[in-house]
Design an enzyme around this catalytic site. Structure first.
Site, PDB file in Angstrom:
ATOM      1  N   LYS A 180      34.847  45.406  40.769  1.00 23.35           N
ATOM      2  CA  LYS A 180      34.606  44.206  39.909  1.00 23.35           C
ATOM      3  C   LYS A 180      34.667  43.026  41.077  1.00 23.35           C
ATOM      4  O   LYS A 180      34.815  43.267  42.064  1.00 23.35           O
ATOM      5  CB  LYS A 180      35.617  43.792  38.832  1.00 23.35           C
ATOM      6  CG  LYS A 180      37.225  43.570  39.452  1.00 23.35           C
ATOM      7  CD  LYS A 180      37.949  43.020  38.721  1.00 23.35           C
ATOM      8  CE  LYS A 180      39.230  42.517  38.852  1.00 23.35           C
ATOM      9  NZ  LYS A 180      40.334  42.039  38.001  1.00 23.35           N
ATOM     10  N   CYS A 209      43.832  50.911  37.432  1.00 25.70           N
ATOM     11  CA  CYS A 209      44.609  50.829  36.442  1.00 25.70           C
ATOM     12  C   CYS A 209      44.085  51.642  35.290  1.00 25.70           C
ATOM     13  O   CYS A 209      44.821  52.502  34.690  1.00 25.70           O
ATOM     14  CB  CYS A 209      45.043  49.512  36.245  1.00 25.70           C
ATOM     15  SG  CYS A 209      45.786  48.705  37.743  1.00 25.70           S
TER      16      CYS A 209
HETATM   17  C1  UGA Z   1      44.059  45.391  34.766  1.00 24.24           C
HETATM   18  C2  UGA Z   1      44.562  44.743  33.615  1.00 24.24           C
HETATM   19  O1  UGA Z   1      43.592  43.654  33.066  1.00 24.24           O
HETATM   20  C3  UGA Z   1      45.799  43.770  34.057  1.00 24.24           C
HETATM   21  O2  UGA Z   1      46.299  43.363  32.951  1.00 24.24           O
HETATM   22  C4  UGA Z   1      46.806  45.032  34.468  1.00 24.24           C
HETATM   23  O3  UGA Z   1      47.883  44.328  35.061  1.00 24.24           O
HETATM   24  C5  UGA Z   1      46.213  45.786  35.433  1.00 24.24           C
HETATM   25  O4  UGA Z   1      45.042  46.574  35.070  1.00 24.24           O
HETATM   26  C6  UGA Z   1      47.236  46.787  36.269  1.00 24.24           C
HETATM   27  O5  UGA Z   1      47.746  47.569  35.334  1.00 24.24           O
HETATM   28  O6  UGA Z   1      47.851  46.489  37.262  1.00 24.24           O
HETATM   29  P1  UGA Z   1      42.315  45.122  36.703  1.00 24.24           P
HETATM   30  O7  UGA Z   1      42.241  46.524  36.831  1.00 24.24           O
HETATM   31  O8  UGA Z   1      42.721  44.491  38.131  1.00 24.24           O
HETATM   32  O9  UGA Z   1      43.462  44.728  35.756  1.00 24.24           O
HETATM   33  O10 UGA Z   1      40.924  44.559  36.299  1.00 24.24           O
HETATM   34  P2  UGA Z   1      40.322  44.114  34.857  1.00 24.24           P
HETATM   35  O11 UGA Z   1      39.750  42.673  35.109  1.00 24.24           O
HETATM   36  O12 UGA Z   1      41.085  44.175  33.710  1.00 24.24           O
HETATM   37  O13 UGA Z   1      39.153  44.903  34.909  1.00 24.24           O
HETATM   38  C7  UGA Z   1      39.372  46.503  34.670  1.00 24.24           C
HETATM   39  C8  UGA Z   1      37.947  46.970  34.474  1.00 24.24           C
HETATM   40  O14 UGA Z   1      37.272  46.721  33.128  1.00 24.24           O
HETATM   41  C9  UGA Z   1      36.867  46.599  35.402  1.00 24.24           C
HETATM   42  O15 UGA Z   1      35.911  47.601  35.877  1.00 24.24           O
HETATM   43  C10 UGA Z   1      36.160  45.598  34.737  1.00 24.24           C
HETATM   44  O16 UGA Z   1      34.823  45.235  35.251  1.00 24.24           O
HETATM   45  C11 UGA Z   1      36.088  46.101  33.419  1.00 24.24           C
HETATM   46  N1  UGA Z   1      35.719  45.062  32.230  1.00 24.24           N
HETATM   47  C12 UGA Z   1      36.688  44.099  32.091  1.00 24.24           C
HETATM   48  C13 UGA Z   1      34.706  45.074  31.532  1.00 24.24           C
HETATM   49  O17 UGA Z   1      33.710  46.297  31.808  1.00 24.24           O
HETATM   50  N2  UGA Z   1      34.281  44.334  30.540  1.00 24.24           N
HETATM   51  C14 UGA Z   1      35.209  43.441  30.046  1.00 24.24           C
HETATM   52  O18 UGA Z   1      35.089  42.682  29.132  1.00 24.24           O
HETATM   53  C15 UGA Z   1      36.341  43.149  30.906  1.00 24.24           C
END
Ligand code: UGA
Length: 431
Positions: A318, A258
Protein backbone atom coordinates in the site's frame (compact mmCIF):
# COMPACT_ATOMS: atom_id res chain seq x y z
CA UNK A 1 6.96 4.81 34.23
CA UNK A 2 9.70 2.39 33.16
CA UNK A 3 8.60 0.47 30.09
CA UNK A 4 10.37 -2.32 28.20
CA UNK A 5 9.18 -3.30 24.75
CA UNK A 6 10.26 -6.63 23.30
CA UNK A 7 10.41 -6.64 19.49
CA UNK A 8 11.28 -3.67 17.29
CA UNK A 9 9.07 -4.17 14.25
CA UNK A 10 6.40 -1.64 13.23
CA UNK A 11 4.41 -2.08 16.41
CA UNK A 12 7.45 -2.28 18.71
CA UNK A 13 9.32 0.79 17.44
CA UNK A 14 6.16 2.88 17.16
CA UNK A 15 5.13 1.94 20.69
CA UNK A 16 8.64 2.76 21.98
CA UNK A 17 8.69 6.26 20.52
CA UNK A 18 5.11 7.05 21.47
CA UNK A 19 5.38 5.86 25.11
CA UNK A 20 8.68 7.79 25.35
CA UNK A 21 6.99 10.91 23.93
CA UNK A 22 4.68 10.87 26.96
CA UNK A 23 7.70 11.07 29.30
CA UNK A 24 8.10 7.37 30.14
CA UNK A 25 11.56 5.78 30.34
CA UNK A 26 11.49 3.28 27.49
CA UNK A 27 13.90 0.52 26.48
CA UNK A 28 13.28 -1.37 23.25
CA UNK A 29 14.70 -4.87 23.06
CA UNK A 30 15.55 -6.89 19.99
CA UNK A 31 17.81 -9.86 19.33
CA UNK A 32 18.91 -8.28 16.04
CA UNK A 33 22.13 -6.42 16.88
CA UNK A 34 22.26 -4.38 13.67
CA UNK A 35 18.65 -3.21 14.12
CA UNK A 36 19.37 -2.13 17.69
CA UNK A 37 22.53 -0.29 16.61
CA UNK A 38 20.71 1.55 13.87
CA UNK A 39 17.79 2.49 16.17
CA UNK A 40 20.23 3.83 18.77
CA UNK A 41 21.69 6.04 16.02
CA UNK A 42 18.22 7.39 15.21
CA UNK A 43 17.72 5.30 12.08
CA UNK A 44 14.48 3.36 11.55
CA UNK A 45 15.24 0.15 9.57
CA UNK A 46 12.03 0.49 7.50
CA UNK A 47 10.08 3.37 6.01
CA UNK A 48 7.29 4.76 8.18
CA UNK A 49 6.30 8.44 8.07
CA UNK A 50 6.98 10.53 11.22
CA UNK A 51 8.77 7.70 13.03
CA UNK A 52 12.34 8.92 12.58
CA UNK A 53 11.56 12.36 14.00
CA UNK A 54 9.97 10.93 17.15
CA UNK A 55 12.77 8.38 17.51
CA UNK A 56 15.38 11.14 17.41
CA UNK A 57 13.44 13.20 19.96
CA UNK A 58 13.22 10.24 22.34
CA UNK A 59 16.94 9.48 22.00
CA UNK A 60 17.94 13.14 22.40
CA UNK A 61 15.78 13.61 25.46
CA UNK A 62 17.41 10.55 27.02
CA UNK A 63 14.20 8.62 27.74
CA UNK A 64 14.55 6.07 24.95
CA UNK A 65 17.18 3.49 24.11
CA UNK A 66 17.49 0.08 22.51
CA UNK A 67 19.34 -3.00 23.64
CA UNK A 68 19.87 -6.66 22.81
CA UNK A 69 20.17 -7.62 26.48
CA UNK A 70 17.13 -8.96 28.32
CA UNK A 71 18.61 -8.12 31.73
CA UNK A 72 19.16 -4.47 30.81
CA UNK A 73 15.68 -4.04 29.31
CA UNK A 74 13.57 -6.01 31.76
CA UNK A 75 15.04 -5.87 35.26
CA UNK A 76 13.78 -2.39 36.19
CA UNK A 77 10.68 -2.24 33.98
CA UNK A 78 7.29 -1.58 35.63
CA UNK A 79 5.62 -2.67 32.39
CA UNK A 80 7.00 -5.17 29.88
CA UNK A 81 5.20 -5.14 26.54
CA UNK A 82 5.67 -8.02 24.12
CA UNK A 83 5.43 -6.89 20.48
CA UNK A 84 7.17 -9.71 18.62
CA UNK A 85 5.81 -11.20 15.41
CA UNK A 86 3.20 -13.95 15.26
CA UNK A 87 3.63 -15.23 11.69
CA UNK A 88 1.56 -17.89 9.94
CA UNK A 89 2.73 -21.48 10.16
CA UNK A 90 2.50 -23.47 6.89
CA UNK A 91 -1.05 -24.67 7.74
CA UNK A 92 -2.26 -21.10 8.45
CA UNK A 93 -2.14 -21.53 12.24
CA UNK A 94 -0.37 -18.81 14.21
CA UNK A 95 3.20 -19.46 15.15
CA UNK A 96 3.66 -18.49 18.80
CA UNK A 97 7.32 -19.45 19.03
CA UNK A 98 8.59 -15.83 19.18
CA UNK A 99 6.16 -15.08 22.01
CA UNK A 100 7.07 -18.23 23.94
CA UNK A 101 10.76 -17.61 23.47
CA UNK A 102 10.72 -13.93 24.41
CA UNK A 103 8.63 -14.33 27.58
CA UNK A 104 10.80 -17.26 28.68
CA UNK A 105 13.92 -15.15 28.25
CA UNK A 106 12.36 -12.19 30.03
CA UNK A 107 10.95 -14.23 32.95
CA UNK A 108 14.10 -14.48 35.14
CA UNK A 109 14.59 -10.69 34.99
CA UNK A 110 11.00 -9.55 35.65
CA UNK A 111 10.81 -7.53 38.85
CA UNK A 112 8.27 -8.21 41.61
CA UNK A 113 4.91 -6.65 40.70
CA UNK A 114 5.77 -6.00 37.04
CA UNK A 115 3.02 -6.03 34.42
CA UNK A 116 3.61 -8.32 31.45
CA UNK A 117 1.36 -7.24 28.58
CA UNK A 118 1.03 -9.00 25.23
CA UNK A 119 0.60 -6.54 22.37
CA UNK A 120 1.35 -9.05 19.58
CA UNK A 121 -1.70 -10.39 17.76
CA UNK A 122 -2.61 -13.66 19.51
CA UNK A 123 -5.69 -15.87 19.70
CA UNK A 124 -7.87 -16.35 22.80
CA UNK A 125 -6.13 -18.60 25.30
CA UNK A 126 -2.61 -17.33 24.67
CA UNK A 127 -2.29 -15.30 27.88
CA UNK A 128 -2.87 -18.46 29.91
CA UNK A 129 0.00 -20.11 28.01
CA UNK A 130 2.24 -17.10 28.68
CA UNK A 131 1.39 -17.21 32.41
CA UNK A 132 2.33 -20.87 32.50
CA UNK A 133 5.69 -20.35 30.78
CA UNK A 134 6.62 -17.39 32.98
CA UNK A 135 5.24 -19.00 36.17
CA UNK A 136 7.58 -21.95 35.67
CA UNK A 137 10.59 -19.65 35.46
CA UNK A 138 10.04 -17.13 38.26
CA UNK A 139 8.51 -17.05 41.74
CA UNK A 140 7.88 -13.31 41.61
CA UNK A 141 4.35 -11.90 41.52
CA UNK A 142 3.69 -10.84 37.91
CA UNK A 143 0.50 -9.21 36.62
CA UNK A 144 -0.62 -10.26 33.14
CA UNK A 145 -2.65 -8.50 30.49
CA UNK A 146 -3.50 -8.55 26.83
CA UNK A 147 -3.04 -5.18 25.11
CA UNK A 148 -3.86 -5.45 21.39
CA UNK A 149 -2.59 -2.88 18.91
CA UNK A 150 -4.67 -1.42 16.10
CA UNK A 151 -2.16 0.74 14.19
CA UNK A 152 -1.87 0.67 10.39
CA UNK A 153 1.40 0.82 8.48
CA UNK A 154 1.87 4.15 6.75
CA UNK A 155 0.00 5.98 9.54
CA UNK A 156 1.48 4.07 12.49
CA UNK A 157 2.54 7.10 14.53
CA UNK A 158 -0.77 8.96 14.30
CA UNK A 159 -2.78 5.77 14.84
CA UNK A 160 -0.79 5.13 18.03
CA UNK A 161 -0.82 8.72 19.28
CA UNK A 162 -4.54 9.14 18.63
CA UNK A 163 -6.11 5.69 18.97
CA UNK A 164 -9.87 5.17 18.66
CA UNK A 165 -9.70 3.11 21.85
CA UNK A 166 -7.30 1.32 24.16
CA UNK A 167 -8.32 -2.24 24.95
CA UNK A 168 -6.90 -3.71 28.17
CA UNK A 169 -7.65 -7.39 28.60
CA UNK A 170 -7.09 -8.54 32.14
CA UNK A 171 -8.91 -9.76 35.21
CA UNK A 172 -6.04 -8.53 37.38
CA UNK A 173 -6.86 -5.19 39.06
CA UNK A 174 -3.19 -4.15 39.50
CA UNK A 175 -2.40 -4.84 35.85
CA UNK A 176 -5.42 -2.77 34.79
CA UNK A 177 -4.58 0.13 37.11
CA UNK A 178 -0.96 0.34 35.93
CA UNK A 179 -1.86 0.04 32.24
CA UNK A 180 -4.67 2.56 32.64
CA UNK A 181 -2.20 5.04 34.14
CA UNK A 182 0.27 4.41 31.29
CA UNK A 183 -2.45 5.07 28.69
CA UNK A 184 -4.23 8.02 30.31
CA UNK A 185 -2.24 10.63 28.29
CA UNK A 186 -3.60 9.13 25.05
CA UNK A 187 -6.99 10.63 25.90
CA UNK A 188 -8.81 7.73 24.25
CA UNK A 189 -11.58 5.56 25.69
CA UNK A 190 -9.97 2.82 27.79
CA UNK A 191 -11.91 -0.45 27.79
CA UNK A 192 -11.51 -3.05 30.50
CA UNK A 193 -12.29 -6.50 29.13
CA UNK A 194 -11.35 -10.14 29.67
CA UNK A 195 -7.99 -11.15 28.13
CA UNK A 196 -9.75 -13.50 25.69
CA UNK A 197 -12.10 -10.71 24.60
CA UNK A 198 -9.15 -8.40 23.97
CA UNK A 199 -7.42 -11.07 21.92
CA UNK A 200 -10.53 -11.85 19.89
CA UNK A 201 -11.30 -8.14 19.40
CA UNK A 202 -8.04 -7.77 17.51
CA UNK A 203 -8.86 -10.68 15.16
CA UNK A 204 -12.50 -9.67 14.92
CA UNK A 205 -11.55 -6.12 13.89
CA UNK A 206 -8.98 -7.19 11.30
CA UNK A 207 -11.22 -9.92 9.89
CA UNK A 208 -14.17 -7.54 9.70
CA UNK A 209 -12.10 -4.96 7.79
CA UNK A 210 -10.76 -7.71 5.52
CA UNK A 211 -14.33 -8.92 5.00
CA UNK A 212 -15.40 -5.44 3.86
CA UNK A 213 -12.60 -5.54 1.28
CA UNK A 214 -13.56 -9.03 0.12
CA UNK A 215 -17.17 -7.90 -0.13
CA UNK A 216 -16.15 -4.83 -2.15
CA UNK A 217 -14.14 -7.07 -4.46
CA UNK A 218 -16.96 -9.60 -4.88
CA UNK A 219 -19.17 -6.67 -5.89
CA UNK A 220 -16.38 -5.33 -8.13
CA UNK A 221 -16.25 -8.67 -9.90
CA UNK A 222 -20.01 -8.52 -10.51
CA UNK A 223 -19.56 -4.99 -11.88
CA UNK A 224 -16.68 -6.09 -14.12
CA UNK A 225 -19.05 -8.57 -15.76
CA UNK A 226 -22.07 -6.26 -16.03
CA UNK A 227 -22.78 -2.60 -16.70
CA UNK A 228 -22.81 -1.64 -13.00
CA UNK A 229 -20.05 0.63 -11.67
CA UNK A 230 -18.53 -0.24 -8.28
CA UNK A 231 -17.85 3.38 -7.36
CA UNK A 232 -21.48 4.30 -7.89
CA UNK A 233 -22.61 1.24 -5.94
CA UNK A 234 -20.33 1.99 -2.95
CA UNK A 235 -21.25 5.67 -3.01
CA UNK A 236 -24.97 4.90 -3.09
CA UNK A 237 -24.73 2.21 -0.40
CA UNK A 238 -22.47 4.40 1.73
CA UNK A 239 -25.17 6.99 2.32
CA UNK A 240 -26.85 4.41 4.52
CA UNK A 241 -25.58 5.26 8.02
CA UNK A 242 -25.31 1.61 9.00
CA UNK A 243 -22.91 1.01 6.10
CA UNK A 244 -20.77 4.12 5.46
CA UNK A 245 -18.48 4.91 2.53
CA UNK A 246 -15.21 4.34 4.32
CA UNK A 247 -12.69 1.51 4.10
CA UNK A 248 -13.96 -0.64 1.31
CA UNK A 249 -12.55 0.53 -1.92
CA UNK A 250 -12.02 -2.37 -4.33
CA UNK A 251 -8.74 -3.54 -5.80
CA UNK A 252 -6.85 -6.77 -6.29
CA UNK A 253 -7.42 -7.83 -2.68
CA UNK A 254 -5.98 -7.10 0.75
CA UNK A 255 -2.26 -7.56 1.36
CA UNK A 256 0.25 -6.69 4.04
CA UNK A 257 1.59 -8.54 7.03
CA UNK A 258 -1.70 -8.64 8.95
CA UNK A 259 -4.95 -9.32 7.11
CA UNK A 260 -3.79 -12.37 5.10
CA UNK A 261 -2.22 -13.95 8.20
CA UNK A 262 -5.03 -13.03 10.61
CA UNK A 263 -7.82 -14.29 8.35
CA UNK A 264 -5.98 -17.61 7.94
CA UNK A 265 -5.34 -17.83 11.68
CA UNK A 266 -9.02 -17.34 12.53
CA UNK A 267 -10.04 -19.93 9.92
CA UNK A 268 -7.57 -22.38 11.45
CA UNK A 269 -8.74 -21.57 14.99
CA UNK A 270 -12.41 -22.11 14.05
CA UNK A 271 -11.54 -25.36 12.35
CA UNK A 272 -9.67 -26.54 15.45
CA UNK A 273 -12.57 -25.60 17.69
CA UNK A 274 -15.00 -27.29 15.32
CA UNK A 275 -16.71 -23.99 14.61
CA UNK A 276 -17.77 -23.54 10.99
CA UNK A 277 -14.85 -21.76 9.34
CA UNK A 278 -16.25 -21.39 5.80
CA UNK A 279 -16.43 -17.62 5.98
CA UNK A 280 -12.75 -17.07 6.82
CA UNK A 281 -11.57 -19.83 4.48
CA UNK A 282 -13.62 -18.34 1.65
CA UNK A 283 -12.08 -14.92 2.32
CA UNK A 284 -8.55 -16.29 1.90
CA UNK A 285 -9.50 -18.27 -1.18
CA UNK A 286 -11.25 -15.34 -2.86
CA UNK A 287 -8.51 -12.88 -1.95
CA UNK A 288 -5.75 -15.17 -3.27
CA UNK A 289 -7.59 -15.82 -6.54
CA UNK A 290 -8.64 -12.23 -7.18
CA UNK A 291 -5.45 -10.95 -8.94
CA UNK A 292 -5.29 -14.05 -11.13
CA UNK A 293 -8.97 -13.85 -12.13
CA UNK A 294 -8.60 -10.18 -13.00
CA UNK A 295 -5.41 -10.79 -15.01
CA UNK A 296 -7.08 -13.58 -16.98
CA UNK A 297 -9.81 -11.20 -18.11
CA UNK A 298 -7.31 -8.46 -18.83
CA UNK A 299 -5.28 -10.83 -20.99
CA UNK A 300 -8.42 -11.70 -22.98
CA UNK A 301 -9.03 -8.01 -23.65
CA UNK A 302 -5.45 -7.56 -24.87
CA UNK A 303 -5.34 -10.80 -26.84
CA UNK A 304 -2.22 -12.03 -25.07
CA UNK A 305 0.47 -10.80 -22.66
CA UNK A 306 3.21 -12.63 -24.57
CA UNK A 307 5.94 -10.28 -25.82
CA UNK A 308 4.01 -7.24 -24.51
CA UNK A 309 5.85 -4.55 -22.59
CA UNK A 310 3.96 -4.12 -19.32
CA UNK A 311 4.70 -1.37 -16.80
CA UNK A 312 3.80 -2.24 -13.20
CA UNK A 313 3.55 0.79 -10.92
CA UNK A 314 3.65 0.23 -7.14
CA UNK A 315 5.50 -2.66 -5.49
CA UNK A 316 4.69 -2.11 -1.81
CA UNK A 317 1.42 -3.51 -0.41
CA UNK A 318 0.00 0.00 0.00
CA UNK A 319 1.21 3.60 -0.20
CA UNK A 320 3.54 5.21 2.37
CA UNK A 321 5.35 2.02 3.25
CA UNK A 322 8.20 0.03 1.75
CA UNK A 323 6.67 -3.19 3.09
CA UNK A 324 6.17 -5.69 0.26
CA UNK A 325 4.62 -8.51 2.27
CA UNK A 326 1.67 -9.97 0.32
CA UNK A 327 1.79 -7.03 -2.07
CA UNK A 328 -0.24 -7.32 -5.29
CA UNK A 329 3.01 -6.96 -7.26
CA UNK A 330 4.25 -10.28 -5.88
CA UNK A 331 1.16 -12.02 -7.33
CA UNK A 332 0.82 -10.03 -10.56
CA UNK A 333 4.43 -9.87 -11.83
CA UNK A 334 5.12 -13.65 -11.76
CA UNK A 335 1.86 -14.24 -13.67
CA UNK A 336 2.84 -11.66 -16.31
CA UNK A 337 6.35 -13.11 -16.66
CA UNK A 338 4.89 -16.59 -16.90
CA UNK A 339 2.64 -15.37 -19.73
CA UNK A 340 5.71 -14.14 -21.63
CA UNK A 341 5.48 -10.41 -20.91
CA UNK A 342 8.39 -8.03 -20.53
CA UNK A 343 7.85 -6.28 -17.19
CA UNK A 344 9.26 -2.91 -16.16
CA UNK A 345 8.40 -1.83 -12.63
CA UNK A 346 8.53 1.31 -10.54
CA UNK A 347 7.95 2.15 -6.89
CA UNK A 348 8.85 5.41 -5.16
CA UNK A 349 10.11 3.67 -2.02
CA UNK A 350 10.81 -0.01 -2.78
CA UNK A 351 14.24 -0.09 -4.37
CA UNK A 352 14.36 -3.83 -5.01
CA UNK A 353 11.57 -6.34 -5.36
CA UNK A 354 11.58 -8.85 -2.48
CA UNK A 355 11.23 -11.94 -4.68
CA UNK A 356 14.68 -12.94 -6.00
CA UNK A 357 13.12 -15.03 -8.78
CA UNK A 358 11.43 -11.91 -10.15
CA UNK A 359 14.47 -9.68 -9.54
CA UNK A 360 16.73 -12.06 -11.49
CA UNK A 361 14.28 -12.79 -14.30
CA UNK A 362 15.65 -11.72 -17.68
CA UNK A 363 12.28 -10.16 -18.62
CA UNK A 364 12.05 -8.06 -15.46
CA UNK A 365 13.53 -4.62 -14.97
CA UNK A 366 13.02 -2.15 -12.17
CA UNK A 367 13.27 1.52 -13.08
CA UNK A 368 14.10 4.40 -10.76
CA UNK A 369 11.71 6.80 -12.55
CA UNK A 370 8.12 6.35 -13.73
CA UNK A 371 9.09 7.65 -17.18
CA UNK A 372 11.51 4.76 -17.71
CA UNK A 373 8.99 2.14 -16.59
CA UNK A 374 6.08 3.33 -18.74
CA UNK A 375 8.07 4.23 -21.88
CA UNK A 376 6.47 2.50 -24.90
CA UNK A 377 4.48 0.14 -22.64
CA UNK A 378 1.62 -1.78 -24.24
CA UNK A 379 -0.05 -1.86 -20.85
CA UNK A 380 0.40 0.25 -17.71
CA UNK A 381 -0.92 -1.36 -14.52
CA UNK A 382 -1.47 0.88 -11.50
CA UNK A 383 -1.11 -1.41 -8.48
CA UNK A 384 -0.63 1.04 -5.64
CA UNK A 385 -2.02 4.54 -5.20
CA UNK A 386 1.25 6.25 -4.27
CA UNK A 387 0.78 10.05 -4.59
CA UNK A 388 3.79 10.14 -6.96
CA UNK A 389 1.99 7.68 -9.27
CA UNK A 390 -1.47 9.25 -9.09
CA UNK A 391 0.00 12.71 -9.61
CA UNK A 392 2.10 11.70 -12.62
CA UNK A 393 1.21 13.24 -15.97
CA UNK A 394 0.67 10.17 -18.16
CA UNK A 395 -0.28 12.34 -21.15
CA UNK A 396 3.33 13.43 -21.56
CA UNK A 397 4.60 9.85 -21.96
CA UNK A 398 1.87 8.63 -24.35
CA UNK A 399 3.51 6.68 -27.16
CA UNK A 400 2.30 6.72 -30.73
CA UNK A 401 0.64 3.30 -30.51
CA UNK A 402 -2.39 1.74 -28.74
CA UNK A 403 -1.66 1.54 -25.00
CA UNK A 404 -3.85 0.02 -22.29
CA UNK A 405 -4.03 1.63 -18.86
CA UNK A 406 -5.33 -0.63 -16.09
CA UNK A 407 -6.23 1.14 -12.85
CA UNK A 408 -6.55 -1.43 -10.03
CA UNK A 409 -7.15 1.23 -7.36
CA UNK A 410 -9.87 3.26 -9.06
CA UNK A 411 -7.84 6.46 -8.78
CA UNK A 412 -7.78 8.01 -12.23
CA UNK A 413 -10.39 9.97 -14.12
CA UNK A 414 -11.62 8.03 -17.13
CA UNK A 415 -11.82 11.24 -19.16
CA UNK A 416 -8.30 12.41 -18.35
CA UNK A 417 -6.67 9.09 -19.24
CA UNK A 418 -8.84 8.61 -22.33
CA UNK A 419 -8.13 12.17 -23.45
CA UNK A 420 -4.44 11.35 -23.14
CA UNK A 421 -5.09 8.58 -25.66
CA UNK A 422 -4.96 5.46 -23.48
CA UNK A 423 -7.48 2.61 -23.48
CA UNK A 424 -8.61 2.95 -19.87
CA UNK A 425 -9.74 -0.09 -17.86
CA UNK A 426 -10.58 -0.04 -14.20
CA UNK A 427 -11.43 -2.53 -11.45
CA UNK A 428 -15.14 -2.62 -10.76
CA UNK A 429 -16.10 -1.51 -14.27
CA UNK A 430 -16.86 -3.76 -17.19
CA UNK A 431 -13.86 -5.05 -19.10
C1 UGA B 1 -4.22 -3.55 9.32
C2 UGA B 1 -5.40 -2.91 10.09
O1 UGA B 1 -6.02 -1.90 9.31
C3 UGA B 1 -4.92 -2.32 11.41
O2 UGA B 1 -6.03 -1.84 12.16
C4 UGA B 1 -4.20 -3.41 12.22
O3 UGA B 1 -3.70 -2.91 13.45
C5 UGA B 1 -3.03 -3.95 11.38
O4 UGA B 1 -3.56 -4.50 10.14
C6 UGA B 1 -2.36 -5.02 12.19
O5 UGA B 1 -2.99 -6.02 12.53
O6 UGA B 1 -1.19 -4.82 12.58
P1 UGA B 1 -2.33 -2.61 7.67
O7 UGA B 1 -2.11 -4.03 7.29
O8 UGA B 1 -1.16 -1.76 8.00
O9 UGA B 1 -3.32 -2.52 8.95
O10 UGA B 1 -3.03 -1.88 6.43
P2 UGA B 1 -4.48 -1.44 5.94
O11 UGA B 1 -4.42 0.00 5.60
O12 UGA B 1 -5.57 -1.86 6.82
O13 UGA B 1 -4.58 -2.24 4.56
C7 UGA B 1 -4.57 -3.65 4.49
C8 UGA B 1 -4.78 -4.09 3.05
O14 UGA B 1 -6.12 -3.86 2.63
C9 UGA B 1 -3.90 -3.36 2.05
O15 UGA B 1 -3.49 -4.28 1.07
C10 UGA B 1 -4.84 -2.32 1.45
O16 UGA B 1 -4.45 -1.90 0.17
C11 UGA B 1 -6.12 -3.12 1.41
N1 UGA B 1 -7.34 -2.29 1.38
C12 UGA B 1 -7.60 -1.46 2.41
C13 UGA B 1 -8.22 -2.40 0.33
O17 UGA B 1 -7.98 -3.17 -0.62
N2 UGA B 1 -9.37 -1.67 0.35
C14 UGA B 1 -9.66 -0.85 1.37
O18 UGA B 1 -10.74 -0.21 1.34
C15 UGA B 1 -8.76 -0.73 2.42
Amino acid sequence: MKVAIIGTGFVGVTSCVVYASFGNQVIGLDVDQSKVESLNKGKVPFYEPKLTELLKTGLNEGNLKFTTTYEEAISEADVVIVAVGTPSASDGAIDLSYIANSVAQAAPFLKEGAVLAIKSTVLPGTLAQVKKIVGNLTDKKIHYASLPEFLKEGTAVDDTLYPDRIVIGTENKTAFAILEELHRPFQAPILSVKPESAQLTKYASNNYLALRIVYANVLAEICEKTDADIDEVIEAMGYEKRIGKHYWYPGLGYGGSCFPKDVKALAHFCHDKKIVDNLFSFMTQFNTNRPIQVLKRLEKVMGSFAKKKIAVLGLSFKPNTDDQRESPALAVIPALLEAGAQVSAFDPMVKKIADAKIANHSHYKQEMEIEGAVKDADLIIILIEWPQIIGFDFAKVKANKPQFFFDTRGQFSLKKIQDAGYLYLRVGRQF
